[in-house]
Structure formats: structure tokens, C-alpha cells
Scaffold this active site. Structure first.
Site, PDB file in Angstrom:
ATOM      1  CD  GLU A 202       6.202  -1.354  17.320  1.00  0.00           C
ATOM      2  OE1 GLU A 202       6.252  -1.917  16.668  1.00  0.00           O
ATOM      3  OE2 GLU A 202       7.145  -0.100  17.568  1.00  0.00           O
ATOM      4  NE  ARG A 294       0.854   8.881   3.878  1.00  0.00           N
ATOM      5  CZ  ARG A 294       1.911   9.335   5.442  1.00  0.00           C
ATOM      6  NH1 ARG A 294       2.717  10.468   4.044  1.00  0.00           N
ATOM      7  NH2 ARG A 294       1.476   9.382   5.861  1.00  0.00           N
TER       8      ARG A 294
END
Length: 663
Positions: A202, A294
């Protein structure tokens, strides 16, 4: 509706304790699992039942899915809460739970699999019109392809492990000639940490804010966001301070990012708690970073500003209930901050620390919360993440929350294991952070020379306190209950003491003057002196008067060492006054020793090899991170005392280098 009554927590430490408390409060029975290293851990004691699942290494215990399933079957647990880390984002584990008719308290395996891959999740977010950073997320993972794509994207460039998080498998490079080495090390670390060496590239967003949105969804398709958390202060991509709401985000930006996060969750038919992370530039442009499927480490700050129990929400959604609140009913009130207390030494490049917890004392005040899974007498091993506790505060506004957090961290006492307490305090007090202006570049730009990051000579005041304690112990005036008996003959000749902190020795003179009622102590070092009065020692606490100011410091003796929790950090000293004289082992002597307990991952040199100072010779893994050990002299490898895969102890001799300067 899904009916379950007993929950196995497939985790350890503070998150296991956190889940157990809420589960019990909701009427569920709980089961803990533990490795041989965690036999005396707090989560084991708090659960209704506990099952030993293997050796200390995570590959033989907490990461073995079948052992967790077997433990659930053995105890009759019909649900599993994975916590965070370990198998919490493992799609195969979620599938295995379903195969055994055990409720997995989390999203579907399909959502975990998609969002667990930075590469696949980014492709999905692009399709869902969620803003993403330009880069490469293709399936060709050859070095040739990645090198070519890196040059296309340009520099600075971020190399990231597609799986996992926490900064592991992540490298920032600034030029093309750095890419090959960075790809190799990132892939190796990712493979070791997550079992996958897949990478993405990126364009690096320089000096952004790291803002994450807490989302929640139920099985009926209802999805909400619970405000944002600012996690911009990071070290090596590991979060250090988290707060909610962000001082940078206004209502308009919050709504835009919240809606984008909801769209991200809906794109994968999400259910349960999740966090969508974004990088935000100074112009309020935000880019999708990843989605954690999560509960987050930093979820308490969201709980404090919403008044909600996110674990309780997880259990309700897993049981088939709808979300308790709609988006319009969610309100944000006040401000919350959190820091992570780690067993690490900031003055030694944040080297992880191991050892026995000899003192553990928590602050007691309204608006302070400490989530932890440790207790006095517990041994901190090299096998797990070094995070020991989270200190969290709530205030009516940001300034109040920050003030409370400074005091809360200062009042938290951890002795026996070096830690990052002083590092945290100095960050919280820093002007840039106090003004709410910190970005992800904060530590590099504003904090790289902080005193907590460098070893310094101990102040005379601390040495004086240590000398007094050593004297009273040697004179047996500190009883088993640590109460000073205060018997003195009046004026006495100076006592000579030599103390060491392991790297520096300190020569001190102590004069005790006064009767048995209130002796005065004068400590002299290098022609400087300090006077300590009105000393009272009781139950590992020393109270004293210095310059008309009454102060108190916690301490503990253990074997030959004295530990003091002081205003300059955790101090450990030994009394070597009567130790035999021996040649000092100077820095750069060619004897390369293990800096901590851990496992040797790679031996990069061989006998007879010419080596230069600073060259990499070994890689040691401890507390889920790889640490490169370098040569401390120019010379030749004389002998290697270890091998790849071997478990080594702190200060164990690993490699011997000979050079012309060695005696």
C-alpha cells in the site's frame, strides 16, 4: 434462538478474566483453558472449571483447535468465546465449533475468512465503495511481482502481512533498494506469527490519524456503529494509547465513517462485534485499513462512553437475540482513555521482560478501571504477548480523563518485572498529546528522545532510599512484616555500601544520626549528599521526609535484589558491598548473550566467519515478536553455543566472537 449455558473461553490473561466476569454475571457457567505456564493464572482461578491443554508454547496449547474442542466436550461447554488473538480470527476454528454443535461467539467463518485476509477484504471493500488506499492486493505473491508493483505504487511504501495484525509482518520502506530485504523479513515474520506469508502493498499515508469504528450486527441484519476510537499513538504499529471519542473527529466525519463501517460489515453479512479501522489524513479523507472480526483490546473505552457491556452484547447476539439498541438510541457521553501496561523495558529498545511478579497494586478511585489477568507471585513467561494489564479512565471531558489516567498509571504498582509505566506517563503528560494533536508519527517526531527511552544514572534520592532499605535489612531492622523497629545508638560512623543495577555500580556512604525515636539518614555519593528523615517502613512501603515533603514509595526484597517503584521507573538493585572483586564484563566483549528468555529462530553465522560490529548474527523469538541480535565487536565467530529451535534463558551465552581487543 440458540440455547447455551456453559461458555469455554479459548484464551488467557486479561481478556479471559474480562469474559468470565460478564458471563458469570449473566448466569452462564464458565470454563478456562490453560497451558503448563499458566497453571497459577488468575483466569484459571476465576472460572468454574479449568482444563490443562498442553505445554507453554502456543503451538502446543492455545493454538491447537482440537484441544479446545476436546476441553469443551469434556466439561459440557456448549459455547466458545475466543477473546482476541490466538484463534479468535481463525475461520477453520469457527467451522470446527459448528461441526461439533458448539456455538462460536463471533461472526461466521465466511466473514472471518474474508476479513482475515487484508488482500481479499480490500477487494471486497473496493467493491462495496468503501474508500481504500491505493496499492497491490493481487494473488501473484512472487518477489518479482511484488518488486515490480512496489515501484509502480511508489515510495514511501507499506508492506503488510495479509493475515493477522498487531504490527507483525509489517514494514515501511522509503526506497526501491530496501524492498527486497523488507519483503523477506515481513514474509518470515508473517509466516511465523500467522501461518501465512501472503503480503499486500500500500502507498504509505504519512502522519495520519488511526481511527477505528466499533460495529455490531445481529443475525437479523441489524447493524449499528458505537462511535469511534482514536488509536493514533503507536510504536511499531502496536497501539499504546486509545481514547474515545477522537479529539479529531467531528459529528459529520463520525457519521461518514460510521456509515462506511456499517457498509463494510453488511458487505460480508457480519454478525457480532467487529471493528473497522481507517487511516484519516489532515483533510479528513479516510481509507479502509482492515476489519478485526473480534472484540478489540481497546473495547473498554467504547463501553465507558456508551455505558454498554460489549461482551454481554456478544453473548446476546450469539444466543440469537436482536441488538438491544437501534442507531438512534446509542448515545456517547464523556471521554475515556486507555493505556496498555507491558512487561518490557523501554530504555532497552522495549525488550520484553520475564520474571516473577513481586508486587501488584491497583489504584482505587471512581472513574478508574483496570482490566488485567495477573496477580502477585505469578511468573511472566516468554511464551505470550507482553501485555499485562489495561488502565482505563472515564471523565466528563478529555482533559479530566487524561488527568485521571496520569494519576491512575502513577498509582499502579508493578514490581519484579520491568515495565513501560514511565513511558506511558510521559506520553500522557506530553503537550502534543494533551492538546489532542497526536498522529501515528507522534513517537517518532515528538518522543524519540524522551528520558523513559534511555538508561540514565539513578538520582541520588533513589539511591539513598535503596541504601537505607539495604541497611535496615542488613541490620535486621526490617522484620518479616517489614516494620522498622527503629533502634539506633545515636551518631554512628559512616557505613560503606556498593549497589549495582546490573550495568552500573554505585558507591555510597550512609550516616545514621539520632535516637531510637526518629533517626536521620545522610547518604553521600561523589561529594553530594542527601538527608532523609522520619523514615517509617511497613508492609513493603517506605514513608520518609525529604526537604520537608512527606513521600511514600513501594518496595520489595526478593532473594538478593531490591525492587523499588519510583518516580523514575522500576528500579532493581543488588547489594554487592561484600561481593568478591572480579573483572567487569564490559560492553562489546564478544560474548553474545540472550537478552531474554525465548526461542532461537535463526542462526545467521557460522564458526570462523568474519563479522563486523552491528551485523545480524541471531534471531530470537519471544512474546510473539522476533528480535535480531547483533554482534557487539568486530572479529571472528569462535564458537556457537545454540541452534535454531532451541529454547534459551535470559543471559545464556549464545555466541563467542574473538577480536584483537579481547583479553
Amino acid at each position: 434462538m440458540t440455547d447455551f449455558s456453559k461458555i469455554l473461553i479459548a484464551n488467557r490473561g486479561e481478556i479471559a478474566v474480562r469474559v468470565i466476569k460478564t458471563a458469570k454475571a449473566m448466569g452462564y457457567r464458565t470454563v478456562a483453558v490453560y497451558s503448563k505456564a499458566d497453571e497459577s493464572a488468575l483466569h484459571v482461578e476465576l472460572a468454574d472449571q479449568a482444563v490443562l491443554i498442553g505445554a507453554p508454547a502456543v503451538s502446543e496449547s492455545y493454538l491447537v483447535a482440537q484441544k479446545l474442542i476436546d476441553a469443551a466436550k469434556q466439561t459440557g461447554a456448549d459455547a466458545i468465546h475466543p477473546g482476541y488473538g490466538f484463534l479468535s480470527e481463525n475461520a477453520d476454528f469457527a467451522k470446527l465449533c459448528a461441526q461439533h454443535n458448539i456455538t462460536f461467539i463471533g461472526p461466521s467463518a465466511e466473514a472471518i475468512e474474508l476479513m482475515g485476509s487484508k488482500r481479499l477484504s480490500k477487494l471486497a471493500m473496493i467493491a462495496a465503495n468503501v474508500p481504500c488506499i491505493p496499492g497491490y492486493q493481487g494473488d501473484d505473491q512472487s518477489d518479482e511481482c511484488l518488486l515490480k508493483e512496489a515501484n509502480k505504487i511508489g515510495f514511501p511504501l507499506m508492506i503488510k502481512a495479509s493475515a493477522g495484525g498487531g504490527g507483525r509482518g509489517m514494514r515501511l520502506v522509503f526506497s526501491a533498494d530496501e524492498v527486497a530485504a523488507a519483503l523477506k523479513s515481513a514474509r518470515s515474520e508473517a509466516q511465523s506469527a500467522f501461518g501465512s506469508g501472503e503480503l499486500i502493498l500500500e502507498r504509505a499515508v504519512i502522519e495520519p490519524r488511526h481511527i477505528e469504528i466499533q460495529v455490531f450486527a445481529d443475525n437479523a441484519g441489524n447493524t449499528v456503529y458505537l462511535g469511534e476510537r482514536d488509536c493514533s499513538i503507536q510504536r511499531r504499529h502496536q497501539k499504546v494509547v486509545e481514547e474515545a471519542p477522537s479529539p479529531f473527529v467531528d459529528e459529520n466525519l463520525r457519521e461518514k465513517m460510521g456509515n462506511a463501517a456499517v457498509n463494510a460489515a453488511k458487505a460480508c453479512q457480519y454478525s457480532g462485534a467487529g471493528t473497522v479501522e481507517f487511516l484519516v489524513d489532515n483533510d479528513e479523507h479516510f481509507y479502509f485499513l482492515e476489519m478485526n472480526t473480534r472484540l478489540q483490546v481497546e473495547h473498554p473505552v467504547t463501553e465507558l462512553i456508551t455505558g454498554l457491556d460489549l461482551v454481554a452484547w456478544q453473548l446476546r447476539v450469539a444466543a440469537g437475540e436482536d441488538l438491544p439498541l437501534s442507531q438512534q438510541q446509542i448515545e456517547l457521553t464523556g471521554h475515556a482513555m486507555e493505556v496498555r501496561l507491558y512487561a518490557e523495558d523501554p530504555s532497552n529498545n522495549f525488550m520484553p521482560q520475564t520474571g516473577e511478579i513481586l508486587g501488584w497494586q491497583l489504584p482505587e478511585q471512581d472513574g478508574i478501571r483496570v482490566d488485567h489477568g495477573i496477580r502477585k507471585g505469578q511468573t511472566i513467561s516468554p511464551h505470550y504477548d507482553p501485555m499485562l494489564a489495561k488502565v482505563i479512565t472515564f471523565g466528563q471531558n478529555r482533559a479530566e480523563a487524561r488527568r485521571k489516567l496520569v494519576c491512575a498509571v502513577e498509582d499502579t504498582v508493578l514490581m519484579g518485572v520491568n515495565n513501560n509505566k514511565r513511558f506511558l506517563i510521559n506520553i500522557l503528560k506530553h503537550k502534543v498529546f494533551a492538546q489532542g494533536e497526536a498522529t501515528t508519527a507522534f513517537i517518532e517526531q515528538h518522543f524519540s528522545d524522551d528520558v523513559s527511552l534511555h538508561k540514565a544514572q539513578l538520582p541520588l534520592k533513589n539511591l539513598a532510599i535503596a541504601t537505607i532499605l539495604m541497611h535496615e535489612q542488613t541490620s535486621k531492622k526490617i522484620t518479616p512484616s517489614h516494620e522498622l523497629l527503629r533502634w539506633h545508638n545515636g551518631f554512628s560512623a559512616p557505613w560503606q555500601y556498593t549497589l549495582t543495577d546490573g550495568s552500573d555500580n554505585y558507591s555510597l556512604k550512609l550516616i545514621v544520626d539520632g535516637d531510637n525515636g526518629s533517626p536521620t539518614y545522610t547518604v553521600i555519593s561523589n561529594n553530594n549528599n542527601i538527608v532523609i528523615e522520619r523514615v517509617e517502613i511497613r508492609e513493603n512501603q517506605m514513608k520518609f521526609l525529604h526537604n520537608n515533603v512527606l513521600e511514600s514509595l513501594p518496595f520489595v526484597f526478593h532473594e538478593q535484589a531490591l525492587f523499588i517503584d519510583s518516580d523514575v521507573g522500576n528500579i532493581c538493585l543488588e547489594n554487592i558491598t561484600h561481593a568478591p572483586v572480579c573483572a567487569e564484563e564490559k560492553a562489546g566483549n564478544g560474548n553474545i548473550k540472550a537478552p531474554m528468555d525465548g526461542a532461537i529462530v535463526d542462526v545467521m553465522v557460522g564458526p570462523g566467519q568474519q563479522i563486523t560490529k552491528g551485523e545480524n548474527i541471531l534471531v530470537l523469538e519471544a512474546m510473539k515478536m522476533e528480535h535480531t541480535i547483533k554482534a557487539d565487536v568486530d572479529g571472528v565467530i569462535a564458537s556457537i553455543h545454540t541452534s535454531s529451535g532451541e529454547q534459551v534463558k535470559n543471559k545464556q551465552l549464545l555466541v563467542t566472537i574473538t577480536n584483537d581487543n579481547n583479553d
